[in-house]
Design a protein around this motif. Structure first.
Motif, PDB file in Angstrom:
ATOM      1  N   TYR A  49      83.562  51.918  14.354  1.00 17.65           N
ATOM      2  CA  TYR A  49      82.547  52.899  13.984  1.00 17.65           C
ATOM      3  C   TYR A  49      81.469  52.949  15.065  1.00 17.65           C
ATOM      4  CZ  TYR A  49      84.389  53.380   9.240  1.00 17.65           C
ATOM      5  OH  TYR A  49      85.181  53.655   8.147  1.00 17.65           O
ATOM      6  N   ILE A  50      81.186  54.130  15.544  1.00 20.59           N
ATOM      7  CA  ILE A  50      80.105  54.329  16.505  1.00 20.59           C
ATOM      8  C   ILE A  50      78.849  54.649  15.708  1.00 20.59           C
ATOM      9  CG2 ILE A  50      79.315  55.681  18.480  1.00 20.59           C
ATOM     10  CD1 ILE A  50      82.448  56.282  18.818  1.00 20.59           C
ATOM     11  N   ILE A 104      80.510  44.988  18.185  1.00 23.99           N
ATOM     12  CA  ILE A 104      81.344  44.278  19.158  1.00 23.99           C
ATOM     13  C   ILE A 104      81.269  44.899  20.548  1.00 23.99           C
ATOM     14  CG2 ILE A 104      82.921  43.448  17.379  1.00 23.99           C
ATOM     15  CD1 ILE A 104      84.875  45.645  18.218  1.00 23.99           C
ATOM     16  N   SER A 105      80.384  45.868  20.736  1.00 18.10           N
ATOM     17  CA  SER A 105      80.248  46.493  22.051  1.00 18.10           C
ATOM     18  C   SER A 105      79.192  45.809  22.908  1.00 18.10           C
ATOM     19  CB  SER A 105      79.893  47.973  21.902  1.00 18.10           C
ATOM     20  OG  SER A 105      78.744  48.138  21.091  1.00 18.10           O
ATOM     21  N   ASP A 106      78.443  44.845  22.340  1.00 13.95           N
ATOM     22  CA  ASP A 106      77.438  44.148  23.131  1.00 13.95           C
ATOM     23  C   ASP A 106      78.082  43.198  24.133  1.00 13.95           C
ATOM     24  OD1 ASP A 106      75.549  45.458  21.668  1.00 13.95           O
ATOM     25  OD2 ASP A 106      74.915  43.716  20.502  1.00 13.95           O
ATOM     26  N   ALA A 107      79.185  42.570  23.742  1.00 20.74           N
ATOM     27  CA  ALA A 107      79.901  41.624  24.604  1.00 20.74           C
ATOM     28  C   ALA A 107      78.987  40.554  25.166  1.00 20.74           C
ATOM     29  CB  ALA A 107      80.622  42.360  25.736  1.00 20.74           C
ATOM     30  N   GLY A 108      77.978  40.200  24.390  1.00 23.99           N
ATOM     31  CA  GLY A 108      77.091  39.121  24.795  1.00 23.99           C
ATOM     32  C   GLY A 108      76.070  39.509  25.832  1.00 23.99           C
ATOM     33  N   ALA A 109      75.996  40.796  26.178  1.00 27.96           N
ATOM     34  CA  ALA A 109      75.120  41.198  27.270  1.00 27.96           C
ATOM     35  C   ALA A 109      73.992  42.100  26.801  1.00 27.96           C
ATOM     36  CB  ALA A 109      75.944  41.900  28.347  1.00 27.96           C
ATOM     37  N   PRO A 122      76.549  53.211  23.323  1.00 29.46           N
ATOM     38  CA  PRO A 122      76.755  53.318  21.875  1.00 29.46           C
ATOM     39  C   PRO A 122      77.048  51.954  21.252  1.00 29.46           C
ATOM     40  CG  PRO A 122      78.027  54.971  23.059  1.00 29.46           C
ATOM     41  CD  PRO A 122      77.485  54.040  24.092  1.00 29.46           C
ATOM     42  N   ARG A 123      76.579  51.801  20.028  1.00 29.18           N
ATOM     43  CA  ARG A 123      76.814  50.555  19.305  1.00 29.18           C
ATOM     44  C   ARG A 123      78.081  50.733  18.470  1.00 29.18           C
ATOM     45  NH1 ARG A 123      70.990  50.653  16.672  1.00 29.18           N
ATOM     46  NH2 ARG A 123      71.828  52.736  16.323  1.00 29.18           N
TER      47      ARG A 123
END
Length: 811
Positions: A374-375, A410-415, A420-421
């Motif tokens: 989901y975006i 899960i789009s942050d990838a730790g960064a 988009p989220r």
């Protein structure tokens, strides 16, 4: 028999874990290698006690653990709790490192022992929240399950208290923590990830649609062919279809017809977001958790009307990553009511695949679509939590994990937040997961009613269960939470604005199932489960494995003979390539670009399609197919690998993916890829094409999770040997791109004869013990490759030479 030979010409890939392993070795590793002759001491100091007697706190009475000639424990106890206690004890004795590593994976605590190189894996694991999901599931389990898990946990900790330490703990310099009840639930969450969703397909689908449009999806990932076999036929769906009311049938039919159509156009994902999403995929691959073309499983059940004995025969061979130690642990448990034998997983207090005195069952992956990306729109409320990742030899790393109402971002990838989220919604992360109740319940099933009653608790990952009993009944059920979507098919990322939400889950009674089908045969091979008449959408037509294995198994079982266990063994070991049969015409029509290509085509022209280790055409075919599977890399990047059905469709229709940078056609592609394959093989095997036998390159690679790529230790922990089979053969053994090694396959095989259950057979891919110097580390591998089996018997007369350990309650 030991098998450690590296594949000729294989490419060694340096991973971050290899670097971490070298750092971790330090002086200890150098000393270990220098000792040489101290191997016997290391073996004795690490192996658990297998004979004599030992006192163990937590037991209610004496238990015998009799290990047979292959190291399989036959546990005899007065109560079920004591039997499961002894299983935990045996698991830790033989697989302590594997158990600790598996729970560290679930917890996202690898960097604590492997160093900074494991941080990407820990970030992925913490972000998805596997351990949190396990903690939420534990309170939902039944009182019986909780009691057995407590007994199992006590058994593990009693074995740990013996003080012997696995070699990996010594090398890495740490001591394992006591086992917890939640640790027995957490690994099931990782299995759900390995088997349970289309997250990777959604990421790929977003790329495909952006580059090729919506029509490109069917080119890159071919839909399931019309007329190809389904697990259940229309007339076998009576239980699922007839249980719907007229109104519900109408509503769901509308939902299914929309879902079967073209995918909804996704909200655009910038390349930076796709890269962030793929970081999680790469972390999963490092862990051996990935979508692999041809990875799947086979199982089938044959009614007595088709067998020589007049009773059913049930077969299963789950295709999973082949590791050292192997995933499965064979065991035989008998308490007061629990009497089961088959394949367990170290860490889980149950026989996962096997039989009891009356019932047998097997499992393959259904692979319905149970994940959605989901975006999230701007302003959508988010929560956050702080995760502290401890790192060996470095400062702690703080990870902030954000979540929306759909699930973790899960789009942050730790960064941090970039673009988009993207949130993940997945059935396995939702609360109230009682799947452990189901697996434990199956061990007690006495009939179909008990069996299906246990499966009501099964939630994730959805599996195809085949069933047979000593009374002659056969059946099939596909339990699990399957979302109901209306107006969209779930194949692509969608907006999180509320317009694309799950309506419900398919009710248990309406999930695909059949009991005593009229034709007496049920075959599953990860192929499409149901025909168009089924009223729900389990997924889109790109969810299913190619139909080659299902078609070949069905053909072999329907040859008119009354079947025996020996016949079923031959089917499990079949290596005839129906992929070659389909591609033969287009490939042999290729215009050769050299004398070498002409020679290769001539060798292929006379090939019968059987993928044996001494076959040169097998080598030529698989190398060529690998080149053809990369035809979409111009559009989608070097990681794009198409399945063989997509390749076939392009070649038959002179598809646009055959072109390179907009120029050329499939004829030119065939000439070019054949030459590229031959050049690659010559670099690996030398100039003499006649010496390019398959087994020189195609070796099973059962590699250690931590030390498999550490050159100083790989020789000790890894096991390799030539193997037959290939892409989508029944004995599936797809060569890995870049190495030709077989890294996935039939991790376990069983064939249960319901006419005489103790004549049943089973085999694992490697061996029972995890210590690299133990007698049962890899003693099953040669038999597994040769197509031999062990007796799946509870009768001591079938156990061969034994060793017996008696466990007694500690005063």
């Amino acid at each position: 028999m030991r098998h450690r030979r590296q594949a000729a010409g294989g490419v060694r890939k340096r991973s971050g874990w290899a670097v971490a392993g070298r750092v971790a070795l330090g002086v200890t590793g150098a000393l270990l290698l220098a000792l040489g002759g101290a191997g016997a001491w290391l073996h004795l100091s690490a192996q658990g006690q297998h004979a004599g007697s030992a006192a163990a706190g937590g037991l209610g009475g004496a238990v015998t653990v009799t290990r047979d000639a292959w190291g399989v424990p036959h546990i005899r106890a007065a109560t079920d709790a004591d039997a499961v206690f002894a299983l935990g004890f045996a698991h830790w004795q033989d697989r302590a490192w594997q158990m600790d590593f598996q729970r560290r994976v679930a917890q996202g605590r690898l960097a604590e022992v492997l160093g900074e190189a494991a941080l990407p894996q820990d970030r992925f694991l913490r972000t998805w929240g596997f351990e949190r999901a396990a903690q939420a599931a534990l309170p939902a389990l039944s009182a019986q399950s909780r009691a057995l898990i407590r007994a199992y946990t006590a058994g593990v900790n009693a074995a740990q208290a013996q003080g012997r330490t696995a070699l990996e703990f010594r090398i890495l310099g740490y001591a394992p923590e006591p086992w917890r009840e939640v640790d027995s639930v957490s690994w099931s969450k990782l299995m759900a990830f390995d088997l349970g969703g289309n997250y990777e397909e959604e990421v790929l689908g977003a790329q495909v649609v952006r580059r090729l449009g919506a029509d490109g999806l069917d080119q890159v990932t071919a839909p399931y062919p019309d007329g190809a076999p389904t697990v259940l036929s229309a007339d076998e769906l009576s239980g699922a279809a007839q249980s719907l009311t007229g109104a519900a049938r109408t509503g769901q039919a509308v939902g299914r017809s929309v879902a079967a159509g073209r995918a909804t156009a996704p909200t655009a994902l910038p390349q930076a977001t796709v890269t962030a999403l793929r970081a999680h995929l790469q972390a999963a691959r490092t862990l051996g958790l990935q979508a692999v073309p041809g990875k799947g499983s086979n199982n089938w059940v044959i009614a007595g009307t088709r067998t020589a004995s007049g009773k059913p025969i049930l077969a299963d061979d789950p295709h999973l990553a082949l590791t050292a130690p192997m995933l499965w642990y064979l065991a035989d448990l008998q308490g007061d009511r629990l009497k089961a034998i088959g394949a367990s997983i170290p860490g889980l207090p149950a026989i996962v695949i096997g039989r009891n005195e009356r019932v047998a069952w097997g499992v393959t992956n259904v692979n319905p679509d149970v994940q959605d990306l989901y975006i999230e729109p701007e302003g959508a409320p988010l929560t956050s939590r702080r995760e502290v990742i401890r790192v060996k030899g470095a400062p702690d790393v703080i990870l902030t994990v954000r979540s929306s109402r759909h699930g973790p971002i899960i789009s942050d990838a730790g960064a941090g937040a970039v673009g988009p989220r993207v949130a993940l919604k997945w059935t396995a992360l939702q609360g109230g997961d009682t799947t452990m109740d189901a697996f434990l319940g199956l061990n007690y099933a006495r009939n179909w009613a008990d069996f299906t009653g246990a499966l009501r608790s099964y939630l994730a990952p959805s599996q195809s269960f085949v069933y047979a009993d000593v009374d002659g009944n056969t059946g099939y059920y596909a339990p699990g939470r399957v979302p109901v979507r209306r107006g969209w098919d779930g194949s692509l990322p969608v907006s999180g604005d509320g317009s694309r939400e799950w309506q419900d889950f398919v009710p248990f009674e309406q999930l695909p199932h059949t009991f005593n089908p009229a034709d007496g045969l049920i075959v599953t091979a990860n192929n499409r489960v149901v025909p168009d008449s089924y009223p729900h959408a389990l997924g889109n037509d790109r969810n299913w494995a190619e139909p080659y294995r299902a078609r070949r198994i069905t053909d072999l079982l329907e040859d008119g003979r009354k079947l025996t266990v020996a016949d079923v063994q031959r089917v499990q070991l079949d290596t005839l390539s129906l992929v070659w049969a389909d591609l033969r015409g287009p490939l042999l029509a290729t215009r050769p670009g050299s004398d070498r290509a002409r020679q290769a085509l001539e060798r292929l022209r006379g090939w019968d399609g059987r993928q044996t280790t001494d076959s040169v055409p097998s080598t030529l075919f698989e190398a060529w197919l690998m080149q053809l599977q990369r035809m979409a890399r111009d559009e989608l990047g070097n990681d794009a690998v198409m399945n063989s059905l997509s390749v076939l469709n392009q070649l038959r229709g002179n598809g646009e993916l055959c072109a390179v940078n907009g120029a050329g056609d499939c004829a030119a592609l065939l000439t070019r890829t054949l030459d590229a394959a031959l050049t690659d093989l010559e670099g690996r095997l030398g100039p003499d094409l006649n010496g390019w036998t398959y087994g020189q390159l195609h070796t099973v690679a059962s590699h250690h999770r931590a030390f498999g790529k550490v050159s100083a230790l790989a020789w000790l922990f890894n096991h390799e040997a030539p193997t037959p089979g290939g892409t989508n053969t029944v004995n599936v053994a797809r060569p890995e791109h870049g190495t030709f090694r077989q890294t996935h396959g039939a991790s376990y095989r069983q064939i249960v004869d319901l006419a005489s259950p103790n004549r049943s057979v089973y085999i694992g891919s490697l061996g029972q013990e995890g210590h690299p110097l133990a007698r049962h580390t890899a003693d099953q591998q040669a038999r597994w490759i040769a197509g031999e089996y062990l007796p799946m018997s509870t009768d001591p007369a079938d156990w061969g030479r034994t060793r017996q350990l008696t466990l007694t309650p500690r005063p």
